[in-house]
Design an enzyme around this catalytic site. Structure first.
Site, PDB file in Angstrom:
ATOM      1  N   GLY A  71       0.826  -1.195   0.000  1.00  0.00           N
ATOM      2  CA  GLY A  71       0.000   0.000   0.000  1.00  0.00           C
ATOM      3  C   GLY A  71       0.861   1.245   0.000  1.00  0.00           C
ATOM      4  N   GLY A 119       0.212  -5.150   0.501  1.00  0.00           N
ATOM      5  CA  GLY A 119      -0.987  -5.011  -0.316  1.00  0.00           C
ATOM      6  C   GLY A 119      -0.869  -5.683  -1.668  1.00  0.00           C
ATOM      7  N   GLU A 142       5.278  -6.148   7.414  1.00  0.00           N
ATOM      8  CA  GLU A 142       4.624  -5.120   8.219  1.00  0.00           C
ATOM      9  C   GLU A 142       5.266  -4.873   9.588  1.00  0.00           C
ATOM     10  OE1 GLU A 142       1.886  -5.985   4.970  1.00  0.00           O
ATOM     11  OE2 GLU A 142       3.070  -7.255   6.298  1.00  0.00           O
ATOM     12  N   ASP A 150      -1.816  -7.763   6.933  1.00  0.00           N
ATOM     13  CA  ASP A 150      -3.254  -7.602   6.690  1.00  0.00           C
ATOM     14  C   ASP A 150      -3.574  -8.095   5.298  1.00  0.00           C
ATOM     15  OD1 ASP A 150      -2.020  -5.454   5.354  1.00  0.00           O
ATOM     16  OD2 ASP A 150      -3.705  -4.090   5.721  1.00  0.00           O
TER      17      ASP A 150
END
Length: 362
Positions: A71, A119, A142, A150
């Protein structure tokens, strides 16, 4: 700063023959995913799902550096430090996209060349046909920025063989094709030099037929060869116990265990504990959607934390690579804060209904 109206779109869509092609188009940022890109992909995939002219979908990245490096964490940092809510909206859309990819009834072919992180895993590893190359470097890094895997990452890694997914999630390592295949994040290895040839074949030929002459032998995985000691070392539900077990192995001459101890020592203690708890809980959840909902709860709590913006600052903004984690030690992490991170968000809950999504993909 407003986008240049004359600039090229951040994501490109075209239909070649009967193949719908999605090209993530931010090559200078290794195609980092923005809110606008996630929204456009979601809307286009919904439309293509019911379009008889599209028989299968290919997702690829522009440039030579990778499919997607994750992301857009710079945008997230700016939003968080300004006290905005754009990140919350972005994640809600992104997770719906992840769920749709997982439920898609038409073949969804992800070309996972180069960097495929965070992402980028979310828009590829939930697909039906996931292709890696010798240039693939993938993972969920992360914990390096004070966050937790996630986009369904805890769902995927909690179901990897033995404790290999726990190792991958906690260390956040960038992994090559052999490890990505072993973890279950991809299906086949292909030659990147023949990728364009394969894409041309996909314009008229079903993927299962077209792929046959492009699949390479699965390479040997280090993670598989480390299973015995790794399964024992990462079995605990306490990060402190895992570090102690790894250190004991290192003291006996296990170099890889020693590297893992050093790696974990650089990560956010809070993120490590939340990641492990998320993995253990995700393994007991029945569906990807339930896991995404859990990741959303944890993610919104982390937005309010110290470590997430500090981790982004250290890695991406100032690039001093010296985050000041708070708390700085595993034993100082408040157990109550960990538990509260999984509590209901009330009216802000992300509610993903796979049955509702299937209405547009069947």
């Amino acid at each position: 700063m407003a986008a240049d109206p004359m600039s090229e779109p951040e994501v490109l869509f075209e239909v070649r023959g009967t193949l719908g092609v999605i090209t993530l188009n931010r090559p200078r940022a290794v195609n980092a995913l923005t809110a606008g890109m996630a929204t456009a992909m979601l809307e286009t995939l919904v439309a293509w799902a019911v379009d008889p002219a599209v028989s299968q979908v290919l997702v690829r990245g522009a440039g030579e550096r990778g499919l997607c490096a994750g992301g857009d964490i710079v945008a997230i940092y700016r939003d968080v430090t300004a006290g905005g809510t754009a990140t919350e909206d972005f994640w809600a859309t992104e997770y719906r996209l992840n769920s749709l990819v997982n439920a898609y009834s038409k073949p969804y072919i992800a070309y996972m060349d180069g960097l495929v992180l965070g992402g980028g895993v979310g828009v590829s590893a939930h697909g039906s046909h996931r292709l890696v190359t010798t240039r693939t470097r993938s993972g969920m890094p992360e914990t390096t920025i004070g966050f937790v895997p996630d986009v369904g990452g805890t769902y995927l890694l909690s179901r990897a063989p033995g404790q290999s997914g726990t190792h991958a999630a906690l260390t956040g390592e960038h992994l090559g094709a052999a490890e990505v295949l072993y973890l279950g994040l991809a299906d086949h290895l292909i030659d990147f030099q023949r990728a364009e040839e394969l894409f041309a074949a996909l314009e008229e030929t079903p993927v299962d037929e077209a792929l046959r002459s492009y699949i390479l032998p699965t390479p040997a995985s280090d993670l598989e060869s480390w299973r015995n000691w790794m399964d024992a070392a990462y079995a605990s539900s306490k990060v402190e116990d895992i570090v102690a077990a790894l250190q004991a192995l290192a003291d006996k001459g296990n170099e890889e265990a020693g590297k893992s101890v050093e790696t974990l020592g650089r990560k956010s203690p809070t993120a490590l504990k939340l990641t492990l708890a998320s993995l253990r809980r995700a393994k007991e959840l029945g569906t990807l959607e339930e896991t995404l909902e859990q990741e959303y709860r944890v993610g919104l709590r982390i937005l309010e934390s110290h470590d997430f913006p500090e981790g982004i600052r250290a890695q991406v903004i100032d690039k001093d690579y010296s985050p000041a984690w708070n708390p700085a030690k595993l034993e100082e992490v408040d157990t109550a804060i960990l538990e509260s991170s999984f509590a209901s968000l009330g009216d802000r809950e992300l509610k993903l209904d796979p049955r509702a999504l299937s209405d547009v993909v069947e």
